[in-house]
Motif scaffolding. Structure first.
Motif, PDB file in Angstrom:
ATOM      1  N   GLU A  69       0.767  14.224  -7.824  1.00 30.99           N
ATOM      2  CA  GLU A  69      -0.345  14.570  -6.931  1.00 30.99           C
ATOM      3  C   GLU A  69       0.054  15.649  -5.939  1.00 30.99           C
ATOM      4  O   GLU A  69      -0.716  16.588  -5.683  1.00 30.99           O
ATOM      5  CB  GLU A  69      -0.856  13.335  -6.186  1.00 30.99           C
ATOM      6  CG  GLU A  69      -2.036  13.671  -5.287  1.00 30.99           C
ATOM      7  CD  GLU A  69      -2.703  12.456  -4.661  1.00 30.99           C
ATOM      8  OE1 GLU A  69      -3.691  12.650  -3.924  1.00 30.99           O
ATOM      9  OE2 GLU A  69      -2.240  11.320  -4.903  1.00 30.99           O
ATOM     10  N   THR A  88      -8.776  12.638  -4.091  1.00 28.86           N
ATOM     11  CA  THR A  88      -8.959  11.211  -3.811  1.00 28.86           C
ATOM     12  C   THR A  88      -9.792  10.973  -2.560  1.00 28.86           C
ATOM     13  O   THR A  88     -10.709  10.134  -2.550  1.00 28.86           O
ATOM     14  CB  THR A  88      -7.587  10.520  -3.660  1.00 28.86           C
ATOM     15  OG1 THR A  88      -6.804  10.779  -4.831  1.00 28.86           O
ATOM     16  CG2 THR A  88      -7.753   9.021  -3.484  1.00 28.86           C
ATOM     17  N   ARG A  97     -12.558   5.045  -5.319  1.00 34.90           N
ATOM     18  CA  ARG A  97     -11.178   5.066  -4.813  1.00 34.90           C
ATOM     19  C   ARG A  97     -10.356   3.948  -5.446  1.00 34.90           C
ATOM     20  O   ARG A  97      -9.168   4.110  -5.717  1.00 34.90           O
ATOM     21  CB  ARG A  97     -11.163   4.971  -3.288  1.00 34.90           C
ATOM     22  CG  ARG A  97     -11.755   6.208  -2.605  1.00 34.90           C
ATOM     23  CD  ARG A  97     -11.443   6.237  -1.112  1.00 34.90           C
ATOM     24  NE  ARG A  97     -12.045   5.135  -0.396  1.00 34.90           N
ATOM     25  CZ  ARG A  97     -13.270   5.160   0.133  1.00 34.90           C
ATOM     26  NH1 ARG A  97     -14.041   6.230  -0.019  1.00 34.90           N
ATOM     27  NH2 ARG A  97     -13.742   4.111   0.793  1.00 34.90           N
ATOM     28  N   ASN A  98     -10.980   2.799  -5.692  1.00 37.31           N
ATOM     29  CA  ASN A  98     -10.295   1.734  -6.422  1.00 37.31           C
ATOM     30  C   ASN A  98      -9.896   2.205  -7.814  1.00 37.31           C
ATOM     31  O   ASN A  98      -8.802   1.896  -8.301  1.00 37.31           O
ATOM     32  CB  ASN A  98     -11.207   0.509  -6.551  1.00 37.31           C
ATOM     33  CG  ASN A  98     -11.261  -0.323  -5.288  1.00 37.31           C
ATOM     34  OD1 ASN A  98     -10.398  -0.223  -4.424  1.00 37.31           O
ATOM     35  ND2 ASN A  98     -12.286  -1.153  -5.175  1.00 37.31           N
ATOM     36  N   GLN A 100      -9.214   5.250  -8.793  1.00 32.96           N
ATOM     37  CA  GLN A 100      -8.046   6.129  -8.706  1.00 32.96           C
ATOM     38  C   GLN A 100      -6.767   5.348  -8.446  1.00 32.96           C
ATOM     39  O   GLN A 100      -5.721   5.605  -9.061  1.00 32.96           O
ATOM     40  CB  GLN A 100      -8.250   7.171  -7.611  1.00 32.96           C
ATOM     41  CG  GLN A 100      -7.113   8.169  -7.480  1.00 32.96           C
ATOM     42  CD  GLN A 100      -7.003   9.084  -8.678  1.00 32.96           C
ATOM     43  OE1 GLN A 100      -7.760  10.041  -8.791  1.00 32.96           O
ATOM     44  NE2 GLN A 100      -6.059   8.811  -9.572  1.00 32.96           N
ATOM     45  N   GLU A 101      -6.832   4.390  -7.553  1.00 32.43           N
ATOM     46  CA  GLU A 101      -5.659   3.563  -7.249  1.00 32.43           C
ATOM     47  C   GLU A 101      -5.176   2.833  -8.493  1.00 32.43           C
ATOM     48  O   GLU A 101      -3.963   2.759  -8.761  1.00 32.43           O
ATOM     49  CB  GLU A 101      -6.011   2.561  -6.145  1.00 32.43           C
ATOM     50  CG  GLU A 101      -4.914   1.559  -5.819  1.00 32.43           C
ATOM     51  CD  GLU A 101      -3.682   2.186  -5.188  1.00 32.43           C
ATOM     52  OE1 GLU A 101      -2.613   1.545  -5.217  1.00 32.43           O
ATOM     53  OE2 GLU A 101      -3.789   3.321  -4.668  1.00 32.43           O
ATOM     54  N   TRP A 104      -3.411   5.202 -10.974  1.00 32.79           N
ATOM     55  CA  TRP A 104      -2.018   5.458 -10.573  1.00 32.79           C
ATOM     56  C   TRP A 104      -1.141   4.246 -10.893  1.00 32.79           C
ATOM     57  O   TRP A 104      -0.010   4.387 -11.370  1.00 32.79           O
ATOM     58  CB  TRP A 104      -1.942   5.766  -9.079  1.00 32.79           C
ATOM     59  CG  TRP A 104      -2.383   7.127  -8.644  1.00 32.79           C
ATOM     60  CD1 TRP A 104      -3.297   7.412  -7.672  1.00 32.79           C
ATOM     61  CD2 TRP A 104      -1.912   8.405  -9.113  1.00 32.79           C
ATOM     62  NE1 TRP A 104      -3.434   8.770  -7.516  1.00 32.79           N
ATOM     63  CE2 TRP A 104      -2.598   9.402  -8.386  1.00 32.79           C
ATOM     64  CE3 TRP A 104      -0.995   8.790 -10.086  1.00 32.79           C
ATOM     65  CZ2 TRP A 104      -2.379  10.766  -8.600  1.00 32.79           C
ATOM     66  CZ3 TRP A 104      -0.776  10.150 -10.310  1.00 32.79           C
ATOM     67  CH2 TRP A 104      -1.458  11.117  -9.574  1.00 32.79           C
ATOM     68  N   HIS A 105      -1.657   3.044 -10.620  1.00 36.00           N
ATOM     69  CA  HIS A 105      -0.888   1.837 -10.923  1.00 36.00           C
ATOM     70  C   HIS A 105      -0.575   1.766 -12.413  1.00 36.00           C
ATOM     71  O   HIS A 105       0.562   1.480 -12.806  1.00 36.00           O
ATOM     72  CB  HIS A 105      -1.653   0.582 -10.503  1.00 36.00           C
ATOM     73  CG  HIS A 105      -1.043  -0.668 -11.057  1.00 36.00           C
ATOM     74  ND1 HIS A 105       0.031  -1.303 -10.454  1.00 36.00           N
ATOM     75  CD2 HIS A 105      -1.308  -1.375 -12.195  1.00 36.00           C
ATOM     76  CE1 HIS A 105       0.393  -2.341 -11.196  1.00 36.00           C
ATOM     77  NE2 HIS A 105      -0.412  -2.413 -12.244  1.00 36.00           N
TER      78      HIS A 105
END
Length: 214
Positions: A69, A88, A97-98, A100-101, A104-105
């Motif tokens: 990022e 983001t 936003r959840n 995107q999170e 990434w996880h």
């Protein structure tokens, strides 16, 4: 004359593919330096990143940027023009936003599973990896149930978004190096098939870097 920026990473890495695709989308000329041995424990082999993680962007003025990022944002600053990218903090609401999170996880979990069970040959039924695989399946199910609605909230005039770019690279990597099955997630595979028609996707398909002959 300032040297061309150089991206240090792997052609088989989803974290590396994110900035590789974005550089093409933004029209930023960027050299590529593959890292062949992820077993190395020398920071110099990772572009000086003290965490020994990829990717790394080496700028022409000697500065370096660590992480997908951070590099993506740096490339956007270097771009000759200004495409409408959705970052983001510009996502419209907590659900997006959840998403995107969780992408990434899942990208981090994919590294954990691939490196642990495929590269290091550790047992996949170990709780550490089994829980990661369960979490990955849960995340994919959550995303599959919501992705169409989330994408519908993004600005229609956008060129792209970090969410779409990272999600594409994740799902494509799960095809390239399977750790969990994608059979139960038709909306995610449909999105990936569509996004994969972009020129930047076709030019950065996953492959294993081969060291030059001695």
């Amino acid at each position: 004359m300032t040297a061309m920026p150089c991206l240090i990473g792997r052609s088989s890495s989803h974290f590396t593919r994110v900035p590789r695709m974005l550089a093409l989308e933004l029209g930023v000329d960027c050299a590529f330096q593959p890292v062949y041995d992820l077993g190395s424990r020398h920071t110099a082999d990772y572009g000086g990143n003290p965490a020994m993680k990829l990717p790394v962007l080496r700028l022409g003025d000697g500065q370096v940027a660590f992480g997908a990022e951070n590099i993506a944002r740096t490339l956007a600053e270097l771009a000759p023009g200004r495409l409408h990218m959705v970052w983001t903090e510009q996502l419209p609401g907590v659900e997006a936003r959840n998403a995107q999170e969780l992408v990434w996880h899942a990208m981090a979990a994919q590294v954990q599973l691939v490196f642990g069970t495929q590269a290091a040959k550790l047992p996949a039924d170990n709780l550490y990896f089994a829980k990661a695989a369960d979490g990955m399946s849960n995340v994919l199910g959550w995303l599959d149930a919501r992705i169409d609605a989330v994408l519908a909230t993004l600005p229609p005039a956008r060129h792209s978004s970090l969410l779409e770019l990272t999600l594409f690279c994740l799902i494509e990597h799960l095809r390239f190096r399977p750790t969990v099955s994608l059979d139960a997630y038709p909306k995610l595979t449909r999105f990936t098939d569509s996004f994969g028609q972009r020129a930047s996707a076709l030019q950065t398909t996953y492959r294993f870097d081969t060291p030059p002959a001695a």
